[in-house]
Design an enzyme around this catalytic site. Structure first.
Site, mmCIF file in Angstrom:
data_model
loop_
_atom_site.group_PDB
_atom_site.id
_atom_site.type_symbol
_atom_site.label_atom_id
_atom_site.label_comp_id
_atom_site.label_asym_id
_atom_site.label_seq_id
_atom_site.Cartn_x
_atom_site.Cartn_y
_atom_site.Cartn_z
ATOM 1 N N PRO A 1 42.867 34.857 31.086
ATOM 2 C CA PRO A 1 41.944 34.005 30.362
ATOM 3 C C PRO A 1 40.469 34.351 30.546
ATOM 4 C CG PRO A 1 42.982 32.814 32.167
ATOM 5 C CD PRO A 1 43.728 34.111 32.008
ATOM 6 N N ASN A 2 39.774 34.313 29.433
ATOM 7 C CA ASN A 2 38.323 34.488 29.335
ATOM 8 C C ASN A 2 37.847 35.926 29.528
ATOM 9 O OD1 ASN A 2 37.668 31.717 28.806
ATOM 10 N ND2 ASN A 2 38.234 31.300 30.911
ATOM 11 N N ALA B 1 41.417 33.203 36.104
ATOM 12 C CA ALA B 1 41.521 31.964 36.890
ATOM 13 C C ALA B 1 42.971 31.556 37.156
ATOM 14 C CB ALA B 1 40.770 30.848 36.183
ATOM 15 N N GLU C 1 47.214 43.541 41.781
ATOM 16 C CA GLU C 1 46.323 42.424 41.455
ATOM 17 C C GLU C 1 44.898 42.950 41.445
ATOM 18 O OE1 GLU C 1 46.558 39.181 44.241
ATOM 19 O OE2 GLU C 1 44.719 38.241 43.467
ATOM 20 N N ARG D 1 28.498 37.368 28.961
ATOM 21 C CA ARG D 1 27.874 36.377 29.857
ATOM 22 C C ARG D 1 28.117 36.770 31.315
ATOM 23 N NH1 ARG D 1 30.748 31.300 28.159
ATOM 24 N NH2 ARG D 1 31.250 32.202 26.145
ATOM 25 N N ARG E 1 33.033 34.572 47.018
ATOM 26 C CA ARG E 1 32.608 33.555 46.044
ATOM 27 C C ARG E 1 33.097 32.163 46.481
ATOM 28 N NH1 ARG E 1 34.028 35.564 40.197
ATOM 29 N NH2 ARG E 1 32.617 33.842 39.696
ATOM 30 N N TYR F 1 30.027 39.997 36.623
ATOM 31 C CA TYR F 1 31.084 40.833 36.033
ATOM 32 C C TYR F 1 30.562 42.132 35.397
ATOM 33 C CZ TYR F 1 33.744 36.525 36.653
ATOM 34 O OH TYR F 1 34.341 35.422 37.196
ATOM 35 N N HIS G 1 40.673 42.193 40.644
ATOM 36 C CA HIS G 1 39.536 41.327 40.314
ATOM 37 C C HIS G 1 38.283 42.178 40.238
ATOM 38 C CE1 HIS G 1 42.063 37.912 40.787
ATOM 39 N NE2 HIS G 1 42.485 38.421 41.928
ATOM 40 N N ASN H 1 44.750 41.528 35.928
ATOM 41 C CA ASN H 1 43.638 40.637 36.228
ATOM 42 C C ASN H 1 44.002 39.303 35.597
ATOM 43 O OD1 ASN H 1 41.339 39.176 36.640
ATOM 44 N ND2 ASN H 1 39.930 40.806 35.984
HETATM 45 O O1 CA2 Z 1 36.681 38.829 39.308
HETATM 46 C C1 CA2 Z 1 37.583 38.724 38.480
HETATM 47 O O2 CA2 Z 1 38.000 39.681 37.816
HETATM 48 C C2 CA2 Z 1 38.199 37.352 38.188
HETATM 49 O O3 CA2 Z 1 39.613 37.523 38.050
HETATM 50 C C3 CA2 Z 1 37.582 36.881 36.877
HETATM 51 C C4 CA2 Z 1 37.967 35.446 36.496
HETATM 52 C C5 CA2 Z 1 37.765 34.490 37.656
HETATM 53 O O4 CA2 Z 1 38.261 33.193 37.308
HETATM 54 C C6 CA2 Z 1 38.461 34.971 38.921
HETATM 55 O O5 CA2 Z 1 38.204 34.063 39.968
HETATM 56 C C7 CA2 Z 1 37.961 36.348 39.304
HETATM 57 C C8 CA2 Z 1 37.109 34.967 35.309
HETATM 58 C C9 CA2 Z 1 37.209 35.818 34.100
HETATM 59 C C10 CA2 Z 1 36.225 35.307 33.084
HETATM 60 O O6 CA2 Z 1 35.311 36.325 32.821
HETATM 61 C C11 CA2 Z 1 34.187 36.023 32.144
HETATM 62 C C12 CA2 Z 1 33.377 37.089 31.838
HETATM 63 C C13 CA2 Z 1 32.208 36.887 31.171
HETATM 64 C C14 CA2 Z 1 31.837 35.589 30.789
HETATM 65 C C15 CA2 Z 1 32.632 34.534 31.095
HETATM 66 C C16 CA2 Z 1 33.827 34.758 31.764
#
Ligand code: CA2
Length: 148
Positions: A10-11, A82, A103, A18, A112, A23, A105, A79
């Site tokens: 997701p996302n 969340a 896995e 953003r 974090r 990221y 990230h 990946n």
């Molecule tokens: O660090 C990672 O790759 C995560 O898996 C990314 C997830 C987060 O919930 C994990 O804790 C760590 C979030 C992905 C959402 O990515 C976005 C990127 C740009 C803007 C908004 C969200």
């Protein structure tokens, strides 16, 4: 030629739009291009997917388990976004599929918020990669290629 499945949760479709401090500024299309290049360098084929839906991710993991059993898939780079921190269903799917899974990230989740420190994926993953930015995808594919 064997396949690597790179599965994004997701996302992650929002990557590069953003939160660049967390990221980076590369988009998911950029990540796909990096994965394609890395797979080609290792003589592997890439299957790259993203879904915001838990059930779709579970279906993909079950499919990957069947492909690995058939000898056509090396493994999965996941990946789970969340869902990493919430999904018993993904844990069960990975365990049930018996698939080799890394896995991944982009960020160092352990540096974090506390709610990102627990993973339902880690106990059923072959390895865990976190904090290398999007370059981690290439490193994870290289790790899986070593198993091929
Ligand atoms: O660090 C990672 O790759 C995560 O898996 C990314 C997830 C987060 O919930 C994990 O804790 C760590 C979030 C992905 C959402 O990515 C976005 C990127 C740009 C803007 C908004 C969200």
């Amino acid at each position: 030629m064997k396949t690597v499945l790179v599965l994004n949760g997701p996302n992650l479709n929002l990557l590069g739009t953003r939160e660049p401090a967390v990221y980076g500024s590369q988009t998911l299309a950029d990540v796909e291009a990096l994965c394609a290049k890395t797979c080609a360098a290792h003589g592997l084929q890439l299957d790259f997917r993203q879904s915001n839906h838990e059930g779709v991710l579970i279906d993909a993991i079950q499919e990957a388990g069947r492909a690995q059993a058939a000898g056509t898939l090396v493994g999965v780079v996941l990946n789970a976004g969340a869902y990493t921190h919430t999904s018993v269903a993904l844990h069960d799917a990975i365990k049930g599929a018996g698939v080799s899974l890394i896995e991944l990230h982009i960020s160092n989740v352990h540096a974090r918020e506390a709610f990102r420190h627990h993973s339902y994926i880690s106990p059923v993953a072959k390895a865990v990669m976190a904090g290398f930015g999007v370059k981690g995808y290439a490193l994870a594919i290289a790790g899986l290629a070593d198993l091929a």
